[in-house]
Design an enzyme around this catalytic site. Structure first.
Site, PDB file in Angstrom:
ATOM      1  N   ARG A  60      41.729  49.055  55.719  1.00 25.32           N
ATOM      2  CA  ARG A  60      41.402  48.648  54.457  1.00 25.32           C
ATOM      3  C   ARG A  60      40.003  48.424  53.675  1.00 25.32           C
ATOM      4  O   ARG A  60      39.978  49.173  52.458  1.00 25.32           O
ATOM      5  CB  ARG A  60      41.635  46.855  54.557  1.00 25.32           C
ATOM      6  CG  ARG A  60      41.764  46.425  53.489  1.00 25.32           C
ATOM      7  CD  ARG A  60      42.162  45.363  53.851  1.00 25.32           C
ATOM      8  NE  ARG A  60      43.395  44.743  54.668  1.00 25.32           N
ATOM      9  CZ  ARG A  60      45.045  44.718  53.875  1.00 25.32           C
ATOM     10  NH1 ARG A  60      45.090  45.987  53.041  1.00 25.32           N
ATOM     11  NH2 ARG A  60      45.511  45.027  54.713  1.00 25.32           N
ATOM     12  N   ILE A  87      46.315  45.037  49.322  1.00 24.81           N
ATOM     13  CA  ILE A  87      45.098  43.994  49.503  1.00 24.81           C
ATOM     14  C   ILE A  87      43.502  44.642  49.699  1.00 24.81           C
ATOM     15  O   ILE A  87      43.573  45.733  50.155  1.00 24.81           O
ATOM     16  CB  ILE A  87      45.175  42.558  50.228  1.00 24.81           C
ATOM     17  CG1 ILE A  87      46.650  42.053  50.226  1.00 24.81           C
ATOM     18  CG2 ILE A  87      43.948  41.819  50.586  1.00 24.81           C
ATOM     19  CD1 ILE A  87      46.810  41.630  51.066  1.00 24.81           C
ATOM     20  N   ASN A 102      44.372  39.623  38.785  1.00 26.34           N
ATOM     21  CA  ASN A 102      45.874  40.052  39.102  1.00 26.34           C
ATOM     22  C   ASN A 102      46.362  38.552  37.983  1.00 26.34           C
ATOM     23  O   ASN A 102      45.989  37.777  37.669  1.00 26.34           O
ATOM     24  CB  ASN A 102      45.368  39.025  40.198  1.00 26.34           C
ATOM     25  CG  ASN A 102      46.838  39.380  41.559  1.00 26.34           C
ATOM     26  OD1 ASN A 102      46.867  40.682  40.667  1.00 26.34           O
ATOM     27  ND2 ASN A 102      47.428  38.490  42.029  1.00 26.34           N
ATOM     28  N   THR A 103      47.759  38.942  38.850  1.00 29.26           N
ATOM     29  CA  THR A 103      49.333  38.060  38.025  1.00 29.26           C
ATOM     30  C   THR A 103      49.848  37.653  39.590  1.00 29.26           C
ATOM     31  O   THR A 103      49.904  38.935  40.031  1.00 29.26           O
ATOM     32  CB  THR A 103      50.050  38.532  36.629  1.00 29.26           C
ATOM     33  OG1 THR A 103      50.708  37.368  36.468  1.00 29.26           O
ATOM     34  CG2 THR A 103      50.735  39.875  36.979  1.00 29.26           C
ATOM     35  N   HIS A 104      50.368  36.737  39.562  1.00 25.62           N
ATOM     36  CA  HIS A 104      50.994  36.126  40.752  1.00 25.62           C
ATOM     37  C   HIS A 104      51.762  34.989  39.695  1.00 25.62           C
ATOM     38  O   HIS A 104      51.424  34.320  39.384  1.00 25.62           O
ATOM     39  CB  HIS A 104      50.456  35.222  41.218  1.00 25.62           C
ATOM     40  CG  HIS A 104      50.999  34.753  42.801  1.00 25.62           C
ATOM     41  ND1 HIS A 104      51.026  35.657  43.736  1.00 25.62           N
ATOM     42  CD2 HIS A 104      51.058  33.758  42.726  1.00 25.62           C
ATOM     43  CE1 HIS A 104      51.517  34.971  44.422  1.00 25.62           C
ATOM     44  NE2 HIS A 104      51.716  33.335  44.650  1.00 25.62           N
ATOM     45  N   ASP A 140      44.340  35.823  46.197  1.00 21.32           N
ATOM     46  CA  ASP A 140      45.312  34.440  45.408  1.00 21.32           C
ATOM     47  C   ASP A 140      44.693  33.163  45.416  1.00 21.32           C
ATOM     48  O   ASP A 140      45.000  32.508  45.263  1.00 21.32           O
ATOM     49  CB  ASP A 140      46.725  34.525  45.763  1.00 21.32           C
ATOM     50  CG  ASP A 140      47.795  35.696  45.734  1.00 21.32           C
ATOM     51  OD1 ASP A 140      47.673  36.264  45.213  1.00 21.32           O
ATOM     52  OD2 ASP A 140      48.972  35.614  46.525  1.00 21.32           O
TER      53      ASP A 140
HETATM   54  C1  GAR Z   1      54.402  40.903  38.482  1.00 17.22           C
HETATM   55  O1  GAR Z   1      55.668  39.143  39.495  1.00 17.22           O
HETATM   56  C2  GAR Z   1      53.772  40.282  39.746  1.00 17.22           C
HETATM   57  O2  GAR Z   1      52.910  38.770  39.472  1.00 17.22           O
HETATM   58  C3  GAR Z   1      53.890  40.470  41.466  1.00 17.22           C
HETATM   59  O3  GAR Z   1      54.756  41.716  41.271  1.00 17.22           O
HETATM   60  C4  GAR Z   1      55.044  41.780  39.991  1.00 17.22           C
HETATM   61  C5  GAR Z   1      55.237  43.251  39.471  1.00 17.22           C
HETATM   62  O4  GAR Z   1      56.046  43.699  38.133  1.00 17.22           O
HETATM   63  N1  GAR Z   1      52.196  40.764  41.905  1.00 17.22           N
HETATM   64  C6  GAR Z   1      52.711  40.036  43.060  1.00 17.22           C
HETATM   65  O5  GAR Z   1      53.938  39.689  43.716  1.00 17.22           O
HETATM   66  C7  GAR Z   1      51.368  40.392  44.002  1.00 17.22           C
HETATM   67  N2  GAR Z   1      51.106  39.507  44.881  1.00 17.22           N
HETATM   68  P1  GAR Z   1      56.236  45.060  37.792  1.00 17.22           P
HETATM   69  O6  GAR Z   1      56.606  45.686  38.643  1.00 17.22           O
HETATM   70  O7  GAR Z   1      57.466  44.968  37.269  1.00 17.22           O
HETATM   71  O8  GAR Z   1      54.933  44.799  36.603  1.00 17.22           O
END
Ligand code: GAR
Length: 196
Positions: A60, A87, A102-104, A140
């Site tokens: 990593r 990660i 980041n989006t979670h 997160d």
């Molecule tokens: C999203 O819901 C994002 O929050 C999640 O992956 C998806 C990506 O969607 N990320 C995580 O869970 C990271 N911990 P996409 O590939 O359709 O853009």
């Protein structure tokens, strides 16, 4: 701002960012995936920094250093993770401290980790949502920039709930990046404020 988007999935959030005319200069993935095809389809430069392993022997720290170098070579100033499957370790956060978003798919600090949507359903909550936050070494857990609730429906399964959350994520992430671009959110202050 020269924005790199890190994505490993379908790339629907990446797609929303490009369609919103955000300055996406580079898309990086850790594997060949639809997000890479999305970038190519939009004529955005795409880079696959393939992981040598997805097992316990994954280096990593080494991978994070290589990724940071590749982004620096492209003069990236800000990083937006949008469903990135790796990660990232210390070398990456050292190089881009306070500039990684980041989006979670949950209302952090509730349901951190890879299975946030499934965990919310298992817990039986009536409301979940999504969070856009500054990413730090602790997964997160970085300072929250924006959150929005999504109602859980009685007949939801993981796929249906996740899709409704992603509809919100596409808008919330774009709006948050626009606010950063407009100087309405000062990342440096948020980052420094979280340390004190
Ligand atoms: C999203 O819901 C994002 O929050 C999640 O992956 C998806 C990506 O969607 N990320 C995580 O869970 C990271 N911990 P996409 O590939 O359709 O853009």
């Amino acid at each position: 701002m020269s924005l790199a988007v890190l994505a490993s999935g379908t790339g629907s959030i990446l797609d929303a960012m490009v369609r919103a005319d955000l300055p996406v200069a580079l898309v990086v993935s850790d594997r060949l995936c639809p997000a890479v095809r999305c970038a190519v389809g939009h004529d955005v430069e795409a880079l696959v920094v393939q992981r040598e392993s997805f097992g316990a022997d994954f280096d990593r720290v080494g991978y994070s250093a290589v990724l940071a170098d590749r982004l620096a070579e492209h003069a990236v100033t800000m990083v937006a993770m949008a469903g990135f499957g790796t990660i990232l370790g210390q070398p990456f956060h050292d190089r881009f401290a306070g500039r990684v978003l980041n989006t979670h798919p949950a209302l952090l600090p509730a349901f951190p980790g890879w299975h946030a949507v499934r965990d919310a359903l298992t817990a039986g909550v009536g409301v979940t949502g999504c969070t856009v936050h500054l990413a730090t070494l602790e997964v997160d857990a970085g300072p929250i920039l924006a959150q929005e609730e999504v109602l859980v429906w009685p007949d939801d399964d993981e796929a249906s709930l996740h899709e409704r959350i992603k509809v919100v994520e596409r808008r919330l992430y774009v709006d948050t990046l626009r606010s950063i671009l407009a100087g309405e959110i000062l990342l440096e202050s948020v980052f420094e404020g979280a340390k004190s």
